[in-house]
Design a protein around this motif. Structure first.
Motif, PDB file in Angstrom:
ATOM      1  N   THR A  99     -33.238 -28.959  58.084  1.00 32.94           N
ATOM      2  CA  THR A  99     -33.482 -29.992  57.081  1.00 32.94           C
ATOM      3  C   THR A  99     -34.978 -30.269  57.067  1.00 32.94           C
ATOM      4  O   THR A  99     -35.654 -30.061  58.086  1.00 32.94           O
ATOM      5  CB  THR A  99     -32.692 -31.278  57.382  1.00 32.94           C
ATOM      6  OG1 THR A  99     -32.848 -32.193  56.297  1.00 32.94           O
ATOM      7  CG2 THR A  99     -33.149 -31.935  58.661  1.00 32.94           C
ATOM      8  N   THR A 100     -35.499 -30.713  55.942  1.00 27.97           N
ATOM      9  CA  THR A 100     -36.937 -30.982  55.834  1.00 27.97           C
ATOM     10  C   THR A 100     -37.194 -32.476  56.000  1.00 27.97           C
ATOM     11  O   THR A 100     -36.615 -33.300  55.287  1.00 27.97           O
ATOM     12  CB  THR A 100     -37.486 -30.502  54.482  1.00 27.97           C
ATOM     13  OG1 THR A 100     -37.262 -29.092  54.361  1.00 27.97           O
ATOM     14  CG2 THR A 100     -38.979 -30.779  54.382  1.00 27.97           C
ATOM     15  N   MET A 200     -27.136 -33.995  62.307  1.00 28.07           N
ATOM     16  CA  MET A 200     -25.852 -33.341  62.567  1.00 28.07           C
ATOM     17  C   MET A 200     -24.686 -34.329  62.485  1.00 28.07           C
ATOM     18  O   MET A 200     -23.649 -34.026  61.886  1.00 28.07           O
ATOM     19  CB  MET A 200     -25.865 -32.685  63.946  1.00 28.07           C
ATOM     20  CG  MET A 200     -24.584 -31.933  64.276  1.00 28.07           C
ATOM     21  SD  MET A 200     -24.679 -31.080  65.865  1.00 28.07           S
ATOM     22  CE  MET A 200     -23.073 -30.285  65.893  1.00 28.07           C
ATOM     23  N   ALA A 201     -24.849 -35.513  63.072  1.00 22.95           N
ATOM     24  CA  ALA A 201     -23.764 -36.489  63.078  1.00 22.95           C
ATOM     25  C   ALA A 201     -23.446 -36.985  61.669  1.00 22.95           C
ATOM     26  O   ALA A 201     -22.269 -37.155  61.307  1.00 22.95           O
ATOM     27  CB  ALA A 201     -24.127 -37.663  63.979  1.00 22.95           C
ATOM     28  N   THR A 202     -24.486 -37.204  60.869  1.00 25.00           N
ATOM     29  CA  THR A 202     -24.283 -37.649  59.491  1.00 25.00           C
ATOM     30  C   THR A 202     -23.573 -36.579  58.676  1.00 25.00           C
ATOM     31  O   THR A 202     -22.657 -36.868  57.885  1.00 25.00           O
ATOM     32  CB  THR A 202     -25.633 -38.005  58.839  1.00 25.00           C
ATOM     33  OG1 THR A 202     -26.289 -39.002  59.630  1.00 25.00           O
ATOM     34  CG2 THR A 202     -25.438 -38.512  57.424  1.00 25.00           C
ATOM     35  N   LYS A 203     -23.975 -35.330  58.884  1.00 25.23           N
ATOM     36  CA  LYS A 203     -23.341 -34.209  58.194  1.00 25.23           C
ATOM     37  C   LYS A 203     -21.869 -34.100  58.600  1.00 25.23           C
ATOM     38  O   LYS A 203     -20.984 -33.895  57.751  1.00 25.23           O
ATOM     39  CB  LYS A 203     -24.087 -32.910  58.531  1.00 25.23           C
ATOM     40  CG  LYS A 203     -23.519 -31.663  57.889  1.00 25.23           C
ATOM     41  CD  LYS A 203     -24.374 -30.453  58.249  1.00 25.23           C
ATOM     42  CE  LYS A 203     -23.860 -29.177  57.600  1.00 25.23           C
ATOM     43  NZ  LYS A 203     -24.738 -28.012  57.932  1.00 25.23           N
ATOM     44  N   ALA A 204     -21.600 -34.235  59.897  1.00 24.82           N
ATOM     45  CA  ALA A 204     -20.226 -34.144  60.399  1.00 24.82           C
ATOM     46  C   ALA A 204     -19.341 -35.216  59.773  1.00 24.82           C
ATOM     47  O   ALA A 204     -18.204 -34.955  59.363  1.00 24.82           O
ATOM     48  CB  ALA A 204     -20.224 -34.273  61.924  1.00 24.82           C
ATOM     49  N   GLN A 207     -18.693 -34.567  56.000  1.00 27.44           N
ATOM     50  CA  GLN A 207     -17.830 -33.409  55.758  1.00 27.44           C
ATOM     51  C   GLN A 207     -16.470 -33.532  56.443  1.00 27.44           C
ATOM     52  O   GLN A 207     -15.648 -32.625  56.365  1.00 27.44           O
ATOM     53  CB  GLN A 207     -18.539 -32.132  56.207  1.00 27.44           C
ATOM     54  CG  GLN A 207     -19.791 -31.815  55.394  1.00 27.44           C
ATOM     55  CD  GLN A 207     -20.436 -30.491  55.768  1.00 27.44           C
ATOM     56  OE1 GLN A 207     -19.961 -29.773  56.652  1.00 27.44           O
ATOM     57  NE2 GLN A 207     -21.524 -30.152  55.096  1.00 27.44           N
ATOM     58  N   GLY A 208     -16.237 -34.657  57.130  1.00 25.49           N
ATOM     59  CA  GLY A 208     -14.922 -34.911  57.710  1.00 25.49           C
ATOM     60  C   GLY A 208     -14.585 -34.073  58.933  1.00 25.49           C
ATOM     61  O   GLY A 208     -13.417 -33.753  59.149  1.00 25.49           O
ATOM     62  N   TRP A 209     -15.591 -33.733  59.735  1.00 24.03           N
ATOM     63  CA  TRP A 209     -15.319 -32.981  60.962  1.00 24.03           C
ATOM     64  C   TRP A 209     -14.490 -33.850  61.905  1.00 24.03           C
ATOM     65  O   TRP A 209     -14.790 -35.029  62.120  1.00 24.03           O
ATOM     66  CB  TRP A 209     -16.603 -32.582  61.666  1.00 24.03           C
ATOM     67  CG  TRP A 209     -17.530 -31.697  60.903  1.00 24.03           C
ATOM     68  CD1 TRP A 209     -17.419 -31.307  59.599  1.00 24.03           C
ATOM     69  CD2 TRP A 209     -18.732 -31.109  61.388  1.00 24.03           C
ATOM     70  NE1 TRP A 209     -18.478 -30.509  59.241  1.00 24.03           N
ATOM     71  CE2 TRP A 209     -19.296 -30.367  60.324  1.00 24.03           C
ATOM     72  CE3 TRP A 209     -19.400 -31.134  62.612  1.00 24.03           C
ATOM     73  CZ2 TRP A 209     -20.492 -29.651  60.461  1.00 24.03           C
ATOM     74  CZ3 TRP A 209     -20.588 -30.431  62.764  1.00 24.03           C
ATOM     75  CH2 TRP A 209     -21.114 -29.691  61.694  1.00 24.03           C
ATOM     76  N   ASN A 210     -13.477 -33.238  62.504  1.00 19.43           N
ATOM     77  CA  ASN A 210     -12.615 -33.964  63.439  1.00 19.43           C
ATOM     78  C   ASN A 210     -13.159 -33.817  64.867  1.00 19.43           C
ATOM     79  O   ASN A 210     -12.566 -33.165  65.713  1.00 19.43           O
ATOM     80  CB  ASN A 210     -11.176 -33.446  63.351  1.00 19.43           C
ATOM     81  CG  ASN A 210     -10.216 -34.239  64.225  1.00 19.43           C
ATOM     82  OD1 ASN A 210     -10.502 -35.372  64.611  1.00 19.43           O
ATOM     83  ND2 ASN A 210      -9.096 -33.641  64.563  1.00 19.43           N
ATOM     84  N   ILE A 211     -14.312 -34.434  65.118  1.00 20.03           N
ATOM     85  CA  ILE A 211     -14.929 -34.374  66.446  1.00 20.03           C
ATOM     86  C   ILE A 211     -14.249 -35.390  67.351  1.00 20.03           C
ATOM     87  O   ILE A 211     -14.261 -36.586  67.077  1.00 20.03           O
ATOM     88  CB  ILE A 211     -16.442 -34.668  66.369  1.00 20.03           C
ATOM     89  CG1 ILE A 211     -17.150 -33.594  65.534  1.00 20.03           C
ATOM     90  CG2 ILE A 211     -17.039 -34.745  67.769  1.00 20.03           C
ATOM     91  CD1 ILE A 211     -18.642 -33.849  65.354  1.00 20.03           C
ATOM     92  N   THR A 302     -26.025 -41.280  70.765  1.00 22.92           N
ATOM     93  CA  THR A 302     -25.959 -42.528  70.003  1.00 22.92           C
ATOM     94  C   THR A 302     -25.725 -42.279  68.516  1.00 22.92           C
ATOM     95  O   THR A 302     -25.005 -43.029  67.851  1.00 22.92           O
ATOM     96  CB  THR A 302     -27.239 -43.347  70.214  1.00 22.92           C
ATOM     97  OG1 THR A 302     -27.397 -43.609  71.611  1.00 22.92           O
ATOM     98  CG2 THR A 302     -27.189 -44.663  69.460  1.00 22.92           C
ATOM     99  N   SER A 303     -26.323 -41.219  67.983  1.00 19.56           N
ATOM    100  CA  SER A 303     -26.142 -40.907  66.563  1.00 19.56           C
ATOM    101  C   SER A 303     -24.673 -40.623  66.252  1.00 19.56           C
ATOM    102  O   SER A 303     -24.184 -40.961  65.166  1.00 19.56           O
ATOM    103  CB  SER A 303     -27.003 -39.701  66.181  1.00 19.56           C
ATOM    104  OG  SER A 303     -28.376 -40.000  66.342  1.00 19.56           O
ATOM    105  N   PHE A 304     -23.970 -40.014  67.199  1.00 19.97           N
ATOM    106  CA  PHE A 304     -22.541 -39.734  67.006  1.00 19.97           C
ATOM    107  C   PHE A 304     -21.710 -40.998  67.207  1.00 19.97           C
ATOM    108  O   PHE A 304     -20.739 -41.234  66.482  1.00 19.97           O
ATOM    109  CB  PHE A 304     -22.091 -38.628  67.956  1.00 19.97           C
ATOM    110  CG  PHE A 304     -22.665 -37.287  67.620  1.00 19.97           C
ATOM    111  CD1 PHE A 304     -22.016 -36.447  66.732  1.00 19.97           C
ATOM    112  CD2 PHE A 304     -23.863 -36.862  68.176  1.00 19.97           C
ATOM    113  CE1 PHE A 304     -22.543 -35.200  66.410  1.00 19.97           C
ATOM    114  CE2 PHE A 304     -24.403 -35.624  67.860  1.00 19.97           C
ATOM    115  CZ  PHE A 304     -23.749 -34.791  66.967  1.00 19.97           C
ATOM    116  N   VAL A 305     -22.084 -41.814  68.184  1.00 21.16           N
ATOM    117  CA  VAL A 305     -21.409 -43.098  68.407  1.00 21.16           C
ATOM    118  C   VAL A 305     -21.464 -43.946  67.142  1.00 21.16           C
ATOM    119  O   VAL A 305     -20.467 -44.570  66.742  1.00 21.16           O
ATOM    120  CB  VAL A 305     -22.054 -43.847  69.600  1.00 21.16           C
ATOM    121  CG1 VAL A 305     -21.602 -45.297  69.636  1.00 21.16           C
ATOM    122  CG2 VAL A 305     -21.703 -43.157  70.911  1.00 21.16           C
TER     123      VAL A 305
END
Length: 453
Positions: A99-100, A200-204, A207-211, A302-305
């Motif tokens: 990403t830029t 990455m967390a925002t993209k996940a 896009q509905g990733w089931n992490i 933290t970004s994923f939390v």
């Protein structure tokens, strides 16, 4: 020799006594145990020396020089992932997700820069299983001045150690098959404000990733502190948040009403990694720290939390600030700088093995049980739990987990093949949860029951 009845009884009693001492108290999945033994301190050392050799890995450093800077470093990680992919029977693939970033006045990004995360995806063998488990470290590093992208910054421990753990887990695990998907990632931009993880967390989320779990590794390969000179290579910290920051006011009110401030997704994951890590790795204690991160500091988990995922951070027991965010120099007789000679590669091996055992156990396990409830229809000193079978995975049965309200960890596990269980323990005095478990003993993450009638 004539054997009397009394002698025969004595032999039976002695034999019975010996067998009781020989009971197995730790059940290890042989396949996971074998993978854990493959984690190699020399391999980890070679990865770290290679990352250090790029001079600097500052996010703002050169991306065009083949031998220096963040660009060369991430290309090398991609090369390693692609080497592993050749032996994965097509299950593993890797790419640099970019990403830029635009410059922001007063921020740590002063000019336009392409940020890249090196991502390796090991696809699950069960196409119906949409679960994803993530292991991460951050590839970038910094000198005393985070905006200095020119000078040398070894970054051996912060965070080549975490990246080495990611790469070594990928080396071993990509040769195996797991029902669920595992993502191995070395992110960039951590020192500029957790930018790669946020991307990455925002993209996940979008896009509905089931992490279901994120294991973030940051500063986990050195065994001695600054100032106090404590040496400790038998313990590693796991940081996890308590009351989820992303919860709405209504959900937070419900959490407080049920007394579940200590039972959020991240805290449950922390308990899980402690139990499984100590099961498979000898001479290692996983120490739960009741904070999302170190005091007033942050990390990529933290970004994923913040996106609602269960994410924890692993960090060595006692940090050495002489070797963290420091220009390499000798001052007042003290060697500063994040140099490889201050690493403990056996300690890093154990910490990497702890990550691997948890990833493998999670990815092999059935999905979590569905619709877990505790009866609240009437007042009783018994506690009735009910649940439904998981969406994916073949279950042997379920574990009922119990702990006193003052206990940090689960204290008792009760196995059942039913989908309901009545316990002679009061819900006033205990917390409960339910796990799915398969034939090889791999447990899902626990699910805390919600009130049901």
């Amino acid at each position: 020799m004539k054997i009397t009845k009394r002698l025969l009884i004595a032999v039976v009693l002695i034999t019975s006594g010996l067998s009781s001492f020989a009971q197995t108290t730790i059940q290890r999945d042989p396949e996971i145990e074998k993978m854990v033994k493959e984690v190699n301190a020399d391999s980890l050392k070679s990865y770290i020396l290679k990352m250090v050799s790029y001079g600097t890995r500052n996010t703002l450093s050169t991306q065009s020089d083949p031998n220096r800077g963040i660009g060369a470093a991430r290309n090398w990680v991609l090369q390693k992932f692609n080497e592993f992919a050749k032996k994965s029977n097509g299950r593993f693939s890797a790419f640099i997700d970019t990403t830029t970033l635009q410059p922001v006045a007063g921020s740590r990004v002063e000019r336009t820069v392409v940020l890249g995360n090196v991502v390796g995806i090991l696809k699950g063998t069960d196409t119906a299983d949409k679960r994803i488990f993530v292991i991460s470290g951050h590839l970038d590093n910094m000198r005393t001045n985070v905006r200095d992208s020119i000078g040398d910054a070894p970054g051996a421990n912060d965070d080549a150690s975490g990246c080495a753990a990611v790469i070594e887990c990928a080396r071993i695990m990509t040769q195996k098959g797991f029902p669920a998907t595992i993502i191995f990632v070395t992110v960039s931009g951590e020192e500029q404000g957790l930018l790669g993880a946020k991307f990455m967390a925002t993209k996940a989320k979008s896009q509905g990733w089931n992490i279901e779990a994120v294991l973030n590794n940051d500063i986990m390969g050195s065994n001695n502190t600054s100032e106090t000179n404590i040496i400790d290579n038998t313990r590693i910290r796991v940081f996890s948040e308590g009351l989820p920051a992303y919860e709405t006011e209504k959900a937070a009110r419900n959490i407080r009403q049920l007394g579940l401030e200590n039972d959020g997704k991240a805290r449950q994951l922390a308990r899980y990694v402690k139990e499984v890590g100590e099961r498979y790795v000898d001479n290692l204690e996983v120490v739960m720290i009741y904070r999302n991160d170190r005091f007033l500091r942050g990390g990529d988990h933290t970004s994923f939390v913040e996106q609602g995922y269960a994410a924890v951070r692993f960090t060595e027991m006692n940090e050495n600030y002489y070797h963290q965010h420091q220009n390499v120099r000798v001052e007042n007789g003290i060697q500063y700088g994040d140099l490889p000679e201050f690493m403990d590669f056996e300690y890093l091996r154990k910490n990497t093995a702890m990550n691997l055992s948890n990833l493998a156990n999670l990815a092999k396990a059935p999905a979590m049980p569905e619709d877990v409830k505790i009866e609240t229809r009437r007042l009783t000193n018994y506690s009735l739990l009910t649940w439904a079978a998981p969406k994916t995975g073949k279950v042997k049965g379920y574990y009922i987990l119990m702990r006193e309200t003052t206990s940090a960890v689960w204290q008792k596990k009760i196995f059942t093949t039913d989908i309901s269980y009545q316990l002679p323990y009061s819900k006033d005095n205990y917390f409960f949860a339910v796990q799915s478990v398969n034939e090889s003993g791999n447990e899902s993450l626990p699910v805390v029951p919600t009130p049901g009638r």
